[in-house]
Design an enzyme around this catalytic site. Structure first.
Site, PDB file in Angstrom:
ATOM      1  N   ARG A 136     -11.346   3.045   9.197  1.00  0.00           N
ATOM      2  CA  ARG A 136     -11.119   1.645   9.570  1.00  0.00           C
ATOM      3  C   ARG A 136     -12.374   0.972  10.081  1.00  0.00           C
ATOM      4  O   ARG A 136     -12.383  -0.228  10.308  1.00  0.00           O
ATOM      5  CB  ARG A 136     -10.036   1.562  10.647  1.00  0.00           C
ATOM      6  N   LYS A 152       0.824  -1.215   0.000  1.00  0.00           N
ATOM      7  CA  LYS A 152       0.000   0.000   0.000  1.00  0.00           C
ATOM      8  C   LYS A 152       0.854   1.260   0.000  1.00  0.00           C
ATOM      9  O   LYS A 152       0.542   2.237  -0.686  1.00  0.00           O
ATOM     10  CB  LYS A 152      -0.904  -0.050   1.234  1.00  0.00           C
ATOM     11  N   ARG A 197      11.854 -10.809   6.642  1.00  0.00           N
ATOM     12  CA  ARG A 197      12.683  -9.664   7.067  1.00  0.00           C
ATOM     13  C   ARG A 197      13.469 -10.012   8.330  1.00  0.00           C
ATOM     14  O   ARG A 197      12.898 -10.437   9.323  1.00  0.00           O
ATOM     15  CB  ARG A 197      11.785  -8.456   7.371  1.00  0.00           C
TER      16      ARG A 197
END
Length: 224
Positions: free
Chosen positions: A94, A20, A128
């Protein structure tokens, strides 16, 4: 009447790790929309100790959820300050009540929803690894360390941040889905939801770009 009157109001939605941030950056660069991140606004208000910021901080300190109307007021204050400009809202709304509060003031042109499979996101986020002293981040998929598990420069061990652990990622994705499904449904029923599915941001982006070009030219025609 020229294109200067052309104002587009858009919302972008997508789970953490859906790309995003990258897509938002490209939209603002290509189409000149102002990127408005709800997280940035909330942090700025807390740091500046505004009335709403202090209210929000006391909720957070007490481990409570910040009430919808407080968040809505904060975001709408910011949007009013840039009236007459095109914007891309990220991280808000949200909940359905936040979406309704936004609707009371602005008519949205489009809601861009990035639909990336959870499996892809999990792989993306859990690959990661970080060298804590330097902050160097490695990705085992496309930027791996020379020796698995160790920093290239110092040879010190790499760690996985709590946020990047599989169980944390799964929990975040589940809670995102539970929270936003009603919001997506709300926009779907209004006919403004546009969903883009895929596993790679670079393959999703051209579709978003073409869609927005069409959207802008159709709004432009209405203005003229």
């Amino acid at each position: 009447i020229g294109a200067s009157l052309l104002v587009i109001r858009a919302v972008i939605m997508g789970p953490p790790g859906s790309g995003k941030g990258t897509v938002s950056g490209r939209i603002t660069k290509t189409f000149g929309l102002k990127h408005i991140s709800s997280g940035d606004i909330l942090r700025a208000n807390i740091n500046a100790q505004t009335e709403l910021g202090l209210l929000m901080k006391s909720c957070i300190d007490q481990g409570q959820l910040v009430p919808d109307d407080v968040i809505s007021r904060l975001i709408l204050n910011d949007l009013r300050a840039i009236d007459g400009r095109s914007w891309l809202l990220d991280g808000f709304p949200r909940t359905v009540s936040q979406a309704e509060a936004l609707d009371d003031v602005y008519t949205l042109d489009t809601v861009i929803n990035l639909n990336v499979p959870f499996q892809t996101i999990k792989q993306r986020l859990t690959s990661r690894w970080t060298h804590l002293p330097s902050g160097r981040v490695y990705n085992t998929d496309f930027n791996p360390p020379k020796v698995p598990g160790f920093d290239d420069d110092t040879g010190e061990p790499l760690f996985q941040r709590d946020d990047d652990r599989p169980e944390t990622v799964t929990r975040r994705l589940k809670s995102y889905e539970t929270q936003t499904e009603p919001v997506l449904e709300y926009y779907r029923s209004k006919g403004v939801l546009e969903t883009f599915s895929g596993t790679e941001t670079n393959k999703i982006w051209p579709h978003v770009e073409v869609f927005l070009q069409r959207k802008l030219s159709s709004i432009n025609q209405k203005v003229e």
